[in-house]
Motif scaffolding. Structure first.
Motif, PDB file in Angstrom:
ATOM      1  N   ALA A  83       0.841  -1.194   0.000  1.00 19.92           N
ATOM      2  CA  ALA A  83       0.000   0.000   0.000  1.00 19.92           C
ATOM      3  C   ALA A  83       0.879   1.248   0.000  1.00 19.92           C
ATOM      4  N   PRO A  84       0.346   2.352  -0.510  1.00 18.37           N
ATOM      5  CA  PRO A  84       1.124   3.596  -0.499  1.00 18.37           C
ATOM      6  C   PRO A  84       1.550   3.977   0.916  1.00 18.37           C
ATOM      7  N   GLY A  85       2.802   4.371   1.052  1.00 21.56           N
ATOM      8  CA  GLY A  85       3.313   4.826   2.332  1.00 21.56           C
ATOM      9  C   GLY A  85       3.885   3.742   3.228  1.00 21.56           C
ATOM     10  N   GLU A  86       3.671   2.462   2.918  1.00 25.24           N
ATOM     11  CA  GLU A  86       4.265   1.406   3.739  1.00 25.24           C
ATOM     12  C   GLU A  86       5.783   1.579   3.780  1.00 25.24           C
ATOM     13  N   ARG A  87       6.375   1.305   4.950  1.00 26.38           N
ATOM     14  CA  ARG A  87       7.811   1.443   5.130  1.00 26.38           C
ATOM     15  C   ARG A  87       8.444   0.055   5.165  1.00 26.38           C
ATOM     16  N   TRP A  88       9.211  -0.259   4.142  1.00 26.54           N
ATOM     17  CA  TRP A  88       9.817  -1.577   4.002  1.00 26.54           C
ATOM     18  C   TRP A  88      11.337  -1.498   4.140  1.00 26.54           C
ATOM     19  N   GLY A 118      12.514   0.662   9.001  1.00 29.00           N
ATOM     20  CA  GLY A 118      11.210   0.365   8.412  1.00 29.00           C
ATOM     21  C   GLY A 118      10.291  -0.316   9.394  1.00 29.00           C
ATOM     22  N   ASP A 119       9.116  -0.703   8.896  1.00 30.08           N
ATOM     23  CA  ASP A 119       8.108  -1.375   9.722  1.00 30.08           C
ATOM     24  C   ASP A 119       7.923  -2.836   9.335  1.00 30.08           C
ATOM     25  N   ARG A 120       8.378  -3.207   8.171  1.00 27.17           N
ATOM     26  CA  ARG A 120       8.265  -4.566   7.645  1.00 27.17           C
ATOM     27  C   ARG A 120       9.572  -4.902   6.937  1.00 27.17           C
TER      28      ARG A 120
END
Length: 405
Positions: A10-15, A132-134
């Motif tokens: 999704a837009p904005g996800e931090r990987w 990141g978050d993921r």
């Protein structure tokens, strides 16, 4: 495991994308980079923000360098700018990651510049997780490594397996079945057939200890014949009482010697090719062929060997042949054993698999190839790798919507 292919970004996800771009500035072989391009483009196209981590060289011998040249290559191949940000575990690196624009990919500093990477340092893994978050785990060539940016990140973030990681493992599956320990045969004895496909042969070379610790231990159980070269051969010769001069024994000579003794005690030497003639180099670089029973002079080193006729015949008849490492010092022009092996397999390229980045880059071969070296060996021998185990454990204990380690 969770698969990145099953996730809709999704837009904005931090990987964080943990890749395995262990390639020098010459970029002689870009296979380890190219396999990640589709996933990186998909994340970017969806508007995700991607902090890309990779490695090159080692802090142990000061061979690690900055990776700006990889950012240039990624920009060209992806058709979009990829910035190089030279840090990865600092507060400034975390600020850079938070400031990435939607759809932006940035390559952060070489993880191997920090000695904690190869030690799997939990503190470094925790710091890297702040990017990141993921995390998407790619880089099949490092799948056997319990390093901070590989398995360590999975202690702190929910993880997904990248398509290249999964694809390379699946491509190896048909090669996992060997001949069986009971079918091992001595060179020149004729021996079993390994089922309908014919005998199976493994060629081991190079200098990395996993070629002995994983490859020799495992493949002597599942293949009719193992042809050792490089450090594997030197170790076997040393533990069997041969004089090997100043031949290289690698970074873990004691561990490899123990493994070689275990294998010889179990097999009695059956199914292991030891040459009668070795190629040695003197202190002035002069190369000559020398009968092994004469012993290698103290100031000479083994750089190649002659493959015995019985082994050549078995290679010709084999249904499956693995080549994991160049058997001689190929880059230095010592190509006698490698040329003999490839010539014996010229009629059956589809039944011959090359393993490892250096092997794939150096040997002239158009058949099946895997850029995984130690990881491919571990997968073929054990049916898994450290990173697959870590991804499975991560999926079992984490909820991507609200991660709790």
């Amino acid at each position: 495991m969770r698969l990145l292919a099953d996730h809709t970004p999704a837009p904005g996800e931090r990987w964080i994308y943990s890749a395995g771009f262990n390639a020098g500035p010459a970029l002689a072989d870009t296979g380890r980079i190219d396999v990640e391009l589709a996933d990186l483009a998909r994340l970017s196209d969806a508007g995700a923000r991607t902090a890309l981590l990779s490695h090159q060289g080692s802090a142990k011998d000061d061979s690690a360098r900055h990776l700006d040249y990889l950012a240039d290559y990624l920009s060209r191949r992806l058709g979009r700018p990829v910035r190089y940000l030279p840090e990865n575990s600092t507060a400034r690196a975390r600020a850079w990651a938070r400031a990435l624009d939607p759809g932006e990919i940035a390559l952060f500093g070489n993880t191997r510049l920090d000695p904690g990477e190869e030690r799997g340092d939990p503190g470094l893994a925790r710091a890297l997780a702040g990017l990141g978050d993921r995390v998407a785990i790619g880089g099949f060539s490092k799948a056997h490594r319990r390093h901070a940016s590989n398995t360590g990140l999975l202690d702190h973030l929910p993880g997904w397996a990248a398509a290249g990681l999964v694809g390379e493992a699946r491509a190896l599956d048909p090669w996992a079945a060997g001949a069986g320990a009971g079918d091992a045969v001595g060179v020149g004895t004729g021996g079993g057939t390994g089922g309908g496909d014919g005998p199976s042969v493994a060629v081991l070379g190079g200098v990395k200890p996993e070629k002995t610790l994983i490859g020799l231990r495992g493949l002597t159980r599942t293949h009719h014949l193992v042809i050792p070269g490089g450090v594997v051969l030197n170790t076997l010769l040393a533990v069997t009482g041969h004089r090997i001069g100043r031949s290289e024994l690698g970074s873990d000579p004691e561990g490899c010697a123990r493994a070689a003794r275990e294998v010889l005690a179990r097999t009695g030497g059956a199914g292991i090719h030891l040459p009668r003639v070795v190629v040695v180099a003197g202190p002035d670089g002069t190369v000559r062929h020398l009968p092994l029973d004469r012993g290698v002079p103290d100031d000479h080193a083994i750089v190649d060997f002659e493959v015995r006729p019985g082994a050549i015949e078995l290679l010709r008849r084999a249904g499956r042949v693995l080549v994991a490492g160049t058997p001689g010092r190929h880059a230095e022009g010592n190509r006698h054993a490698a040329a003999a092996v490839l010539a014996a397999r010229a009629h059956a390229p589809g039944g011959t698999l090359l393993l490892g980045g250096d092997t794939v880059a150096e040997l002239p071969w158009d058949g099946p190839r895997s850029t995984g070296g130690g990881s491919a060996l571990q997968y073929l021998v054990e049916g898994t790798c450290a990173v697959f185990e870590a991804l499975a454990a991560n999926a079992a204990r984490t909820d991507p919507a609200g991660y709790r380690p």
